[in-house]
Design a protein around this motif. Structure first.
Motif, PDB file in Angstrom:
ATOM      1  N   THR A 273       3.141  10.644  -7.100  1.00 16.55           N
ATOM      2  CA  THR A 273       4.052  11.223  -8.102  1.00 16.55           C
ATOM      3  C   THR A 273       3.533  11.077  -9.521  1.00 16.55           C
ATOM      4  O   THR A 273       4.078  11.664 -10.451  1.00 16.55           O
ATOM      5  CB  THR A 273       5.437  10.550  -8.021  1.00 16.55           C
ATOM      6  N   GLY A 274       2.525  10.308  -9.734  1.00 14.90           N
ATOM      7  CA  GLY A 274       2.004  10.118 -11.089  1.00 14.90           C
ATOM      8  C   GLY A 274       0.856   9.141 -11.087  1.00 14.90           C
ATOM      9  O   GLY A 274       0.264   8.865 -10.038  1.00 14.90           O
ATOM     10  N   LYS A 275       0.549   8.575 -12.229  1.00 16.48           N
ATOM     11  CA  LYS A 275      -0.578   7.642 -12.316  1.00 16.48           C
ATOM     12  C   LYS A 275      -0.062   6.196 -12.278  1.00 16.48           C
ATOM     13  O   LYS A 275       0.813   5.840 -13.082  1.00 16.48           O
ATOM     14  CB  LYS A 275      -1.349   7.906 -13.623  1.00 16.48           C
ATOM     15  N   PRO A 276      -0.575   5.394 -11.354  1.00 22.59           N
ATOM     16  CA  PRO A 276      -0.103   4.000 -11.316  1.00 22.59           C
ATOM     17  C   PRO A 276      -0.565   3.208 -12.534  1.00 22.59           C
ATOM     18  O   PRO A 276      -1.678   3.416 -13.028  1.00 22.59           O
ATOM     19  CB  PRO A 276      -0.728   3.438 -10.045  1.00 22.59           C
ATOM     20  N   THR A 277       0.291   2.352 -13.014  1.00 25.01           N
ATOM     21  CA  THR A 277      -0.057   1.494 -14.149  1.00 25.01           C
ATOM     22  C   THR A 277      -0.252   0.066 -13.607  1.00 25.01           C
ATOM     23  O   THR A 277       0.087  -0.189 -12.446  1.00 25.01           O
ATOM     24  CB  THR A 277       1.107   1.476 -15.171  1.00 25.01           C
ATOM     25  N   PRO A 278      -0.780  -0.845 -14.438  1.00 23.04           N
ATOM     26  CA  PRO A 278      -0.897  -2.237 -13.941  1.00 23.04           C
ATOM     27  C   PRO A 278       0.445  -2.775 -13.457  1.00 23.04           C
ATOM     28  O   PRO A 278       0.501  -3.576 -12.523  1.00 23.04           O
ATOM     29  CB  PRO A 278      -1.384  -2.992 -15.183  1.00 23.04           C
ATOM     30  N   PHE A 279       1.521  -2.313 -14.087  1.00 24.12           N
ATOM     31  CA  PHE A 279       2.850  -2.779 -13.679  1.00 24.12           C
ATOM     32  C   PHE A 279       3.161  -2.360 -12.240  1.00 24.12           C
ATOM     33  O   PHE A 279       3.823  -3.092 -11.503  1.00 24.12           O
ATOM     34  CB  PHE A 279       3.915  -2.219 -14.631  1.00 24.12           C
ATOM     35  N   THR A 280       2.636  -1.174 -11.833  1.00 16.73           N
ATOM     36  CA  THR A 280       2.849  -0.691 -10.458  1.00 16.73           C
ATOM     37  C   THR A 280       2.322  -1.716  -9.454  1.00 16.73           C
ATOM     38  O   THR A 280       3.002  -2.093  -8.500  1.00 16.73           O
ATOM     39  CB  THR A 280       2.097   0.650 -10.247  1.00 16.73           C
ATOM     40  N   TYR A 281       1.088  -2.165  -9.693  1.00 18.63           N
ATOM     41  CA  TYR A 281       0.460  -3.111  -8.765  1.00 18.63           C
ATOM     42  C   TYR A 281       1.187  -4.462  -8.792  1.00 18.63           C
ATOM     43  O   TYR A 281       1.379  -5.094  -7.765  1.00 18.63           O
ATOM     44  CB  TYR A 281      -1.026  -3.294  -9.118  1.00 18.63           C
ATOM     45  N   LEU A 282       1.560  -4.842  -9.996  1.00 18.84           N
ATOM     46  CA  LEU A 282       2.251  -6.127 -10.149  1.00 18.84           C
ATOM     47  C   LEU A 282       3.597  -6.102  -9.419  1.00 18.84           C
ATOM     48  O   LEU A 282       3.953  -7.035  -8.700  1.00 18.84           O
ATOM     49  CB  LEU A 282       2.472  -6.385 -11.648  1.00 18.84           C
ATOM     50  N   TYR A 283       4.308  -4.993  -9.575  1.00 14.66           N
ATOM     51  CA  TYR A 283       5.612  -4.843  -8.928  1.00 14.66           C
ATOM     52  C   TYR A 283       5.447  -4.796  -7.407  1.00 14.66           C
ATOM     53  O   TYR A 283       6.220  -5.425  -6.668  1.00 14.66           O
ATOM     54  CB  TYR A 283       6.266  -3.554  -9.444  1.00 14.66           C
ATOM     55  N   ALA A 284       4.400  -4.083  -6.948  1.00 18.72           N
ATOM     56  CA  ALA A 284       4.161  -3.988  -5.502  1.00 18.72           C
ATOM     57  C   ALA A 284       3.828  -5.350  -4.904  1.00 18.72           C
ATOM     58  O   ALA A 284       4.060  -5.597  -3.722  1.00 18.72           O
ATOM     59  CB  ALA A 284       3.036  -3.002  -5.226  1.00 18.72           C
ATOM     60  N   LEU A 285       3.283  -6.232  -5.736  1.00 21.27           N
ATOM     61  CA  LEU A 285       2.890  -7.567  -5.239  1.00 21.27           C
ATOM     62  C   LEU A 285       4.013  -8.605  -5.398  1.00 21.27           C
ATOM     63  O   LEU A 285       3.783  -9.785  -5.120  1.00 21.27           O
ATOM     64  CB  LEU A 285       1.650  -8.054  -5.988  1.00 21.27           C
ATOM     65  N   THR A 286       5.195  -8.183  -5.833  1.00 21.27           N
ATOM     66  CA  THR A 286       6.263  -9.158  -6.112  1.00 21.27           C
ATOM     67  C   THR A 286       6.568 -10.048  -4.896  1.00 21.27           C
ATOM     68  O   THR A 286       6.542 -11.270  -4.998  1.00 21.27           O
ATOM     69  CB  THR A 286       7.570  -8.429  -6.530  1.00 21.27           C
ATOM     70  N   THR A 287       6.865  -9.417  -3.768  1.00 20.28           N
ATOM     71  CA  THR A 287       7.280 -10.225  -2.599  1.00 20.28           C
ATOM     72  C   THR A 287       6.139 -11.099  -2.073  1.00 20.28           C
ATOM     73  O   THR A 287       6.366 -12.285  -1.811  1.00 20.28           O
ATOM     74  CB  THR A 287       7.851  -9.325  -1.478  1.00 20.28           C
ATOM     75  N   PRO A 288       4.894 -10.565  -1.910  1.00 22.74           N
ATOM     76  CA  PRO A 288       3.823 -11.463  -1.466  1.00 22.74           C
ATOM     77  C   PRO A 288       3.617 -12.647  -2.414  1.00 22.74           C
ATOM     78  O   PRO A 288       3.431 -13.782  -1.981  1.00 22.74           O
ATOM     79  CB  PRO A 288       2.577 -10.578  -1.434  1.00 22.74           C
ATOM     80  N   THR A 289       3.680 -12.367  -3.729  1.00 26.33           N
ATOM     81  CA  THR A 289       3.468 -13.445  -4.700  1.00 26.33           C
ATOM     82  C   THR A 289       4.588 -14.479  -4.602  1.00 26.33           C
ATOM     83  O   THR A 289       4.331 -15.692  -4.584  1.00 26.33           O
ATOM     84  CB  THR A 289       3.425 -12.869  -6.140  1.00 26.33           C
ATOM     85  N   LEU A 290       5.825 -13.985  -4.546  1.00 25.50           N
ATOM     86  CA  LEU A 290       6.954 -14.926  -4.461  1.00 25.50           C
ATOM     87  C   LEU A 290       6.891 -15.735  -3.178  1.00 25.50           C
ATOM     88  O   LEU A 290       7.231 -16.911  -3.157  1.00 25.50           O
ATOM     89  CB  LEU A 290       8.277 -14.157  -4.539  1.00 25.50           C
ATOM     90  N   THR A 291       6.441 -15.103  -2.084  1.00 21.19           N
ATOM     91  CA  THR A 291       6.326 -15.811  -0.807  1.00 21.19           C
ATOM     92  C   THR A 291       5.377 -17.000  -0.941  1.00 21.19           C
ATOM     93  O   THR A 291       5.713 -18.131  -0.581  1.00 21.19           O
ATOM     94  CB  THR A 291       5.787 -14.858   0.290  1.00 21.19           C
ATOM     95  N   LEU A 292       4.188 -16.721  -1.475  1.00 22.72           N
ATOM     96  CA  LEU A 292       3.196 -17.795  -1.613  1.00 22.72           C
ATOM     97  C   LEU A 292       3.671 -18.854  -2.609  1.00 22.72           C
ATOM     98  O   LEU A 292       3.435 -20.051  -2.422  1.00 22.72           O
ATOM     99  CB  LEU A 292       1.854 -17.214  -2.056  1.00 22.72           C
ATOM    100  N   THR A 293       4.346 -18.406  -3.672  1.00 18.47           N
ATOM    101  CA  THR A 293       4.839 -19.361  -4.671  1.00 18.47           C
ATOM    102  C   THR A 293       5.914 -20.253  -4.047  1.00 18.47           C
ATOM    103  O   THR A 293       5.864 -21.478  -4.172  1.00 18.47           O
ATOM    104  CB  THR A 293       5.431 -18.605  -5.888  1.00 18.47           C
ATOM    105  N   PHE A 294       6.859 -19.639  -3.356  1.00 16.79           N
ATOM    106  CA  PHE A 294       7.930 -20.377  -2.689  1.00 16.79           C
ATOM    107  C   PHE A 294       7.361 -21.430  -1.744  1.00 16.79           C
ATOM    108  O   PHE A 294       7.838 -22.551  -1.684  1.00 16.79           O
ATOM    109  CB  PHE A 294       8.761 -19.371  -1.873  1.00 16.79           C
TER     110      PHE A 294
ATOM    111  N   ILE B  91       0.832  -1.209   0.000  1.00 21.56           N
ATOM    112  CA  ILE B  91       0.000   0.000   0.000  1.00 21.56           C
ATOM    113  C   ILE B  91       0.867   1.260   0.000  1.00 21.56           C
ATOM    114  O   ILE B  91       0.542   2.244  -0.660  1.00 21.56           O
ATOM    115  CB  ILE B  91      -1.027  -0.025   1.171  1.00 21.56           C
ATOM    116  N   ASP B  92       1.995   1.224   0.716  1.00 17.66           N
ATOM    117  CA  ASP B  92       2.873   2.405   0.749  1.00 17.66           C
ATOM    118  C   ASP B  92       3.455   2.677  -0.637  1.00 17.66           C
ATOM    119  O   ASP B  92       3.542   3.830  -1.063  1.00 17.66           O
ATOM    120  CB  ASP B  92       4.018   2.202   1.755  1.00 17.66           C
ATOM    121  N   TYR B  93       3.838   1.614  -1.336  1.00 17.11           N
ATOM    122  CA  TYR B  93       4.416   1.786  -2.668  1.00 17.11           C
ATOM    123  C   TYR B  93       3.373   2.349  -3.635  1.00 17.11           C
ATOM    124  O   TYR B  93       3.653   3.290  -4.383  1.00 17.11           O
ATOM    125  CB  TYR B  93       4.965   0.451  -3.186  1.00 17.11           C
TER     126      TYR B  93
END
Lengths: 273, 431
Positions: free
Chosen positions: A176-197, A167-169
């Motif tokens: 600073t600008g308009k978030p793109t889908p990539f913004t959300y995807l990037y922000a979810l990197t660690t949670p996604t990798l955690t669950l995948t791992f 949420i902070d990211y």
């Protein structure tokens, strides 16, 4: 008739589950067991249900103004939607979407990597199988959140390549600008990798076991004797093991969701957790 | 090899869970949630052995000796960082003077006057600024000094930047002299000086200053007890419901319905609510509420809520078994449904139940830690410790001394139970 009976039973169970959760919530609010408990708990359950529906309605609350002598008192009465937004930091629709998105991306990764790894280990054996045989019990033993801490240490603390708080990211990018889908995807990197791992080795091991069972079937032997290429045989094996693998996945989905809730709390993802 | 390893690890962990709670003080446990009890410990510091490796000051009581109506304490400072805090605790309320002599013989009077309770040296901005003016170049502002631990000025070399990291500290023997402003102290008036270092004990401290070892050791027993009892309740009830639910009479219908109902119940929210209903709570701050609950009741709650899926599996296994020819023969020979279940089906189901039990123990431990994430893990167990780590933000500071012991122990315990489950599966459930 059989179908109707099953539908009626499913409906009855759903109603009972909702009622029991409502009653438990009323009891948790401090309502003591008495002869009025049932009627009160039923009334409260109705209110909880209405509240649950109303959080999806984008309504505004109202402000109560009380005049007393020369002073004026303003008492805000936020709508259920506003209360949810204040507590969670996003709308209920977005919260559900966040959770679904997190789980879907995880499932895609787990299916792809786990499926390929399991297929390779089951069909070819060797090093792939050896590594999986060691990692599967270890990965199923270690709780999912532990991988979260490990990835937090490796990717955020040491390498600084991922954001820590979702949420902070997102808020930072919004500032600073308009978030793109990539913004959300990037922000979810660690949670996604955690669950995948936490899940990939367990899922791969399941595919591996299913493929191993298939190796004893006659059709498989026939395919090998016909001299079909490995890739084709593996594709066929994957098609055969897919239904039991999906059953395993559906059984494990609740487990994945519970782990997902903890991971959401860890990385500040405003989802169902 | 794997079987031996998992059995040995399991025995070690079980022995630890039984013995470790006896090694911690019952007073520490009674005061676990009492923050004033832990006031003389440093907050959020790693273990002493780690401090020894990294050159961090340990936490200690300085030993004083009485001489000429005053008490003298010597602090052998040989570390790379100053301590977190130094506290002077007088024996009685009187007019005291505290003087510090550094290894070069410089004298600094840090306190002169009445001490109602105790004095934290790092909070003495005025005297510490006097030290800084004497030693530090450039002289920091009071605000800068406060941000960078004012004790850094006291332990600093002369003529260096006291706020800069690196080798700026003066190592050697620091002497603390406590004397009465008027007259002499008597030998029974001995004040105490506590150095709150940057490391503590076997496993460090949490943000409240609590000894992590105490919570970890005491929590081991409750965690293992709840997990094993919960798994036993879960498997026992699942076995009973799963087997009874195949019966075509009223009992079977009720058992089947209850089993379906439990499968459909959302486990996590239901557990949270049941803990609130059956436990007792104490709110200590706006975001911190402690729950307590009898571990047996907790095991029962978790066991009942988690049994749904296993009971459905048992039911389908029993149904499959009942379709086989030898069961038909038993039925034709006059065997009652209950007799058939007891005599034939239970032989198939029992190894499966043991397998599920072994899987359920690590599953329940993981579940307890999940409850900790939502701040509803009752009592003192590894789940509660995890919850406090999350709530206190220790994950962002990566307080590994809090996270690793719980995570690794859970991993070892789960690894050994899964090893046993695999063994049961290999021996009895293949084919």
């Amino acid at each position: 008739m059989g179908l109707l009976k099953r539908v009626a039973e499913a409906l009855m169970i759903t109603v009972l589950v909702i009622l029991s959760m409502g009653f438990l919530t009323a009891a948790a609010e401090g309502v003591h067991l008495s002869r009025h408990f049932l009627s009160y708990a039923l009334h409260r359950t109705g209110q909880y249900l209405r509240f649950s529906v109303d959080i999806f309605k984008n309504q505004k609350g109202w402000v109560e103004v009380i005049h007393e002598g020369n002073s004026v008192m303003y008492i805000p009465h936020p709508s259920p939607h506003q209360i949810f937004h204040m507590l969670v930091g996003t709308s209920p629709q977005m919260a559900i979407l966040n959770t679904l998105f997190l789980l879907s991306v995880t499932m895609v990764l787990v299916f792809t990597v786990g499926g390929y790894w399991g297929l390779k280990a089951g069909y070819q054996g060797g090093r792939w199988d050896g590594v999986l045989a060691v990692l599967a019990p270890m990965f199923s033993a270690i709780p999912g959140w532990f991988w979260g801490i490990f990835l937090m240490w490796a990717l955020w603390w040491k390498l600084s390549i991922v954001p820590l708080s979702y949420i902070d990211y997102v808020h930072m990018v919004e500032g600073t600008g308009k978030p793109t889908p990539f913004t959300y995807l990037y922000a979810l990197t660690t949670p996604t990798l955690t669950l995948t791992f936490a899940n990939v080795a367990v899922y791969a091991y399941n595919v591996r076991n299913l493929v191993r069972n298939e190796l004893h079937e006659e059709y498989f032997l026939a395919d090998v004797l016909k001299g079909l290429p490995d890739k084709r045989i593996m594709r066929k094996a994957l098609r055969t093991v897919l239904p039991p693998f999906l059953t395993f996945t559906s059984y494990n989905f609740l487990n994945l969701m519970m782990n997902g809730m903890a991971v959401e709390v860890m990385f500040n993802v405003p989802g169902i957790g | 090899m794997y079987r031996r390893l998992s059995t040995s690890l399991l025995l070690v962990m079980l022995a630890f869970s039984l013995l470790a709670p006896r090694l911690v003080s019952s007073q520490d446990i009674r005061n676990w949630n009492n923050s004033t009890y832990w006031a003389w410990n440093p907050k959020g510091v790693p273990p002493a052995w780690y401090g020894a490796i990294k050159g961090l000051p340990d936490t200690e009581w300085l030993r004083g000796h009485y001489s000429n109506g005053r008490f003298v304490y010597v602090y052998d400072f040989h570390y790379s960082e100053p301590p977190q805090e130094i506290v002077l605790i007088p024996n009685e309320t009187c007019n005291l003077r505290l003087t510090v002599i550094d290894p070069l013989g410089n004298r600094y009077v840090l306190w002169e006057g009445y001490i109602p309770n105790f004095v934290y040296l790092s909070r003495l901005t005025g005297p510490m600024m006097n030290v800084a003016r004497d030693k530090c170049r450039p002289v920091p502002s009071p605000g800068t000094l406060l941000i960078h631990n004012p004790l850094r000025a006291l332990f600093s070399r002369e003529g260096v930047d006291c706020t800069a990291p690196g080798n700026t500290l003066l190592q050697g023997r620091y002497t603390f002299i406590v004397e009465a402003v008027d007259g002499n102290l008597s030998p029974t008036d001995e004040p105490r000086i506590r150095v709150l270092g940057l490391s503590y004990g076997l496993m460090g401290t949490d943000v409240e200053g609590r000894d992590v070892w105490v919570g970890f050791a005491y929590g081991a027993e409750e965690t293992v007890l709840v997990a094993i009892l919960g798994a036993a309740v879960m498997v026992g009830l699942a076995l009973l419901l799963g087997m009874l639910s195949v019966l075509s009479n009223g009992v079977g219908g009720v058992a089947d319905f209850v089993s379906k109902f439990l499968t459909a119940t959302p486990v996590l929210p239901a557990s949270v609510l049941l803990i609130v209903v059956f436990g007792s709570s104490k709110t200590v701050s706006w975001n911190q509420t402690y729950f307590t609950m009898n571990p047996f009741v907790l095991a029962l709650v978790i066991g009942v809520l988690l049994m749904g899926n296993v009971s459905r599996n048992v039911r389908s296994m029993v149904e499959e078994e009942l379709r086989k020819d030898y069961i038909e023969s038993s039925r034709a020979l006059g065997g009652s449904p209950l007799w058939i279940l007891r005599k034939h089906v239970s032989k198939i189901i029992l190894p499966y139940s043991l397998h599920q039990f072994s899987l359920a123990v690590p599953g329940i431990i993981g579940f307890i830690t999940l409850l900790g994430f939502f701040n509803v893990s009752p009592g003192i167990n590894w789940g509660t410790l995890m919850g406090e780590i999350i709530l206190s933000g220790a994950r962002y500071k990566l307080a590994w001394w809090q996270i690793l012991p719980v995570g690794i122990s859970l991993g070892i315990l789960a690894f050994s139970f899964i090893g046993i489950a695999d063994e049961i599966k290999g021996r009895f459930l293949k084919g």
